[in-house]
Design a protein around this motif. Structure first.
Motif, PDB file in Angstrom:
ATOM      1  N   ALA A  85       0.829  -1.208   0.000  1.00 35.38           N
ATOM      2  CA  ALA A  85       0.000   0.000   0.000  1.00 35.38           C
ATOM      3  C   ALA A  85       0.865   1.260   0.000  1.00 35.38           C
ATOM      4  N   GLN A  86       1.904   1.255   0.810  1.00 34.80           N
ATOM      5  CA  GLN A  86       2.800   2.416   0.873  1.00 34.80           C
ATOM      6  C   GLN A  86       3.526   2.600  -0.455  1.00 34.80           C
ATOM      7  N   ALA A  87       3.929   1.494  -1.066  1.00 34.38           N
ATOM      8  CA  ALA A  87       4.616   1.579  -2.351  1.00 34.38           C
ATOM      9  C   ALA A  87       3.692   2.122  -3.443  1.00 34.38           C
ATOM     10  N   MET A  88       2.402   1.853  -3.316  1.00 32.61           N
ATOM     11  CA  MET A  88       1.424   2.361  -4.278  1.00 32.61           C
ATOM     12  C   MET A  88       0.981   3.788  -3.958  1.00 32.61           C
ATOM     13  N   GLY A  89       1.538   4.355  -2.884  1.00 32.37           N
ATOM     14  CA  GLY A  89       1.221   5.735  -2.539  1.00 32.37           C
ATOM     15  C   GLY A  89      -0.048   5.895  -1.730  1.00 32.37           C
ATOM     16  N   GLU A  92      -3.536   6.439   3.484  1.00 26.91           N
ATOM     17  CA  GLU A  92      -4.727   6.362   4.335  1.00 26.91           C
ATOM     18  C   GLU A  92      -5.006   4.907   4.711  1.00 26.91           C
ATOM     19  N   LYS A  93      -5.680   4.728   5.834  1.00 31.91           N
ATOM     20  CA  LYS A  93      -5.953   3.368   6.315  1.00 31.91           C
ATOM     21  C   LYS A  93      -7.298   3.320   7.013  1.00 31.91           C
ATOM     22  N   THR A  94      -8.261   2.686   6.387  1.00 32.28           N
ATOM     23  CA  THR A  94      -9.544   2.373   7.003  1.00 32.28           C
ATOM     24  C   THR A  94      -9.859   0.921   6.661  1.00 32.28           C
ATOM     25  N   ASP A  95     -10.876   0.367   7.289  1.00 35.45           N
ATOM     26  CA  ASP A  95     -11.230  -1.024   7.004  1.00 35.45           C
ATOM     27  C   ASP A  95     -11.634  -1.200   5.545  1.00 35.45           C
ATOM     28  N   ARG A  96     -12.393  -0.247   5.004  1.00 35.81           N
ATOM     29  CA  ARG A  96     -12.827  -0.337   3.603  1.00 35.81           C
ATOM     30  C   ARG A  96     -11.636  -0.217   2.651  1.00 35.81           C
ATOM     31  N   ILE A  97     -10.759   0.734   2.946  1.00 32.97           N
ATOM     32  CA  ILE A  97      -9.571   0.895   2.104  1.00 32.97           C
ATOM     33  C   ILE A  97      -8.698  -0.349   2.178  1.00 32.97           C
ATOM     34  N   ASP A  98      -8.546  -0.893   3.387  1.00 27.28           N
ATOM     35  CA  ASP A  98      -7.710  -2.087   3.558  1.00 27.28           C
ATOM     36  C   ASP A  98      -8.249  -3.267   2.767  1.00 27.28           C
ATOM     37  N   ALA A  99      -9.566  -3.439   2.747  1.00 22.66           N
ATOM     38  CA  ALA A  99     -10.161  -4.545   1.996  1.00 22.66           C
ATOM     39  C   ALA A  99      -9.828  -4.433   0.514  1.00 22.66           C
ATOM     40  N   GLY A 100      -9.935  -3.214  -0.027  1.00 25.81           N
ATOM     41  CA  GLY A 100      -9.585  -3.017  -1.429  1.00 25.81           C
ATOM     42  C   GLY A 100      -8.105  -3.231  -1.685  1.00 25.81           C
ATOM     43  N   MET A 101      -7.261  -2.805  -0.738  1.00 24.26           N
ATOM     44  CA  MET A 101      -5.820  -2.960  -0.896  1.00 24.26           C
ATOM     45  C   MET A 101      -5.416  -4.433  -0.841  1.00 24.26           C
TER      46      MET A 101
END
Length: 312
Positions: A85-89, A92-101
């Motif tokens: 995720a960090q490498a992709m820039g 931000e970190k939320t449960d919804r974002i994490d699921a997509g990541m």
């Protein structure tokens, strides 16, 4: 052909799911009913793979139940997902974002389904884990008792230590029965214990926490356990090779057993002497001995699997 992947962010009470490609999202309770609804959600969208991070055990229920509902699933390392995720820039970190990541990570890394271990393997792992916990607790209580002189308190220590000893004996008996009931485990137990210094607890932990032993290469086994020196070179710079990560509980017992094997095995003793005379640090020598032991165990396990396959 593009796979449809469902990334699942797992917490103690909830599951957040996101489909890739497509972007459909949903939120479910982390219960059997919620996981059944997640399976329907995945099935309706033709999901090929559901992927979740290892979360200290919270992921186990979702992982096993999704398989039982016919949805292939896999568990990935959360550190890898975060670094991706960090490498992709994405900071931000939320449960919804994490699921997509998680789904994006699985797609990029081409994660494949990982079938859950069979019931006996899960039982063995649970027993070995509990045995390790009780042994550590017994050691801690024994050390604490030495500092106490009051008779009444010492009696309480004695009662607790007696309970721990009884439970440890019971678990050891059950582990021995499990290993003896499975032809492969029985064969591996005999072969691995042919190395003087390797006892039943070592074999049980290897069977429980390193079931790949004898199937993978020596290099892969060393990396799984965290005993492989990792290169750190760039141009003319030759960095110090260090070990990192891996299965700590397997590594810890190999450190202890390698020292015992050294006392009985002349090859290990000569190896230790050679490293010592070369001025290697004590920690480097410990790692090298554990690595050497793991290589031998892996070779013996490989031979045992081949013999069993030929006999069948």
């Amino acid at each position: 052909m593009t796979k449809i992947i469902c990334g699942v962010d797992v917490s103690s009470e909830a599951l957040d799911a996101r489909i890739r490609p497509g972007g459909d999202e949903a939120h479910f309770a982390a219960t059997a009913e919620g996981i059944a609804a997640l399976a329907v959600f995945c099935s309706e969208r033709g999901v090929d793979l559901a992927v979740m991070e290892a979360t200290g055990g919270y992921e186990k229920l979702a992982y096993t139940l999704l398989w039982s509902h016919g949805i292939p699933a896999a568990v990935v390392n959360p550190r890898g997902v975060r670094q991706f995720a960090q490498a992709m820039g994405s900071l931000e970190k939320t449960d919804r974002i994490d699921a997509g990541m998680i789904a994006w990570f699985a797609e990029t890394k081409r994660i494949v389904p990982q079938e859950p271990p069979h019931a006996a393997q899960e039982r063995l792992r649970a027993l070995v884990t509990r045995l390790r916990q009780l042994t550590e607790l017994r050691t801690a209580q024994s050390n604490q008792r030495r500092l106490v002189s009051e008779p009444g308190v010492r009696a309480l220590f004695a009662d607790l230590l007696a309970v721990l000893a009884r439970q440890i004996r019971s678990i050891e008996t059950e582990i021995a029965a499990l290993l003896d009931a499975d032809p492969l485990w029985r064969k591996l137990n005999t072969c691995l214990r042919s190395i003087k210094g390797v006892a039943d607890r070592t074999v049980a932990r290897l069977m429980a926490e390193l079931p790949e032993i004898g199937i993978i290469s020596n290099k892969a086994a060393a990396k799984l356990v965290g005993l492989a020196p990792l290169a750190n070179d760039s141009g003319k710079h030759k960095g110090v090779r260090v070990t990192r990560g891996g299965r700590a509980t397997v590594r810890s017992i190999l450190f202890v057993v390698a020292e015992i094997v050294r006392r009985h095995n002349p090859h290990f003793a000569a190896f230790h002497k050679r490293l010592t005379e070369a001025g290697k640090a004590k920690k480097v020598i410990r790692i090298a001995l554990a690595h050497k032991l793991l290589v031998q165990l892996n070779a013996k396990a490989r031979d045992a699997r081949k013999e069993l396959a030929l006999a069948a």
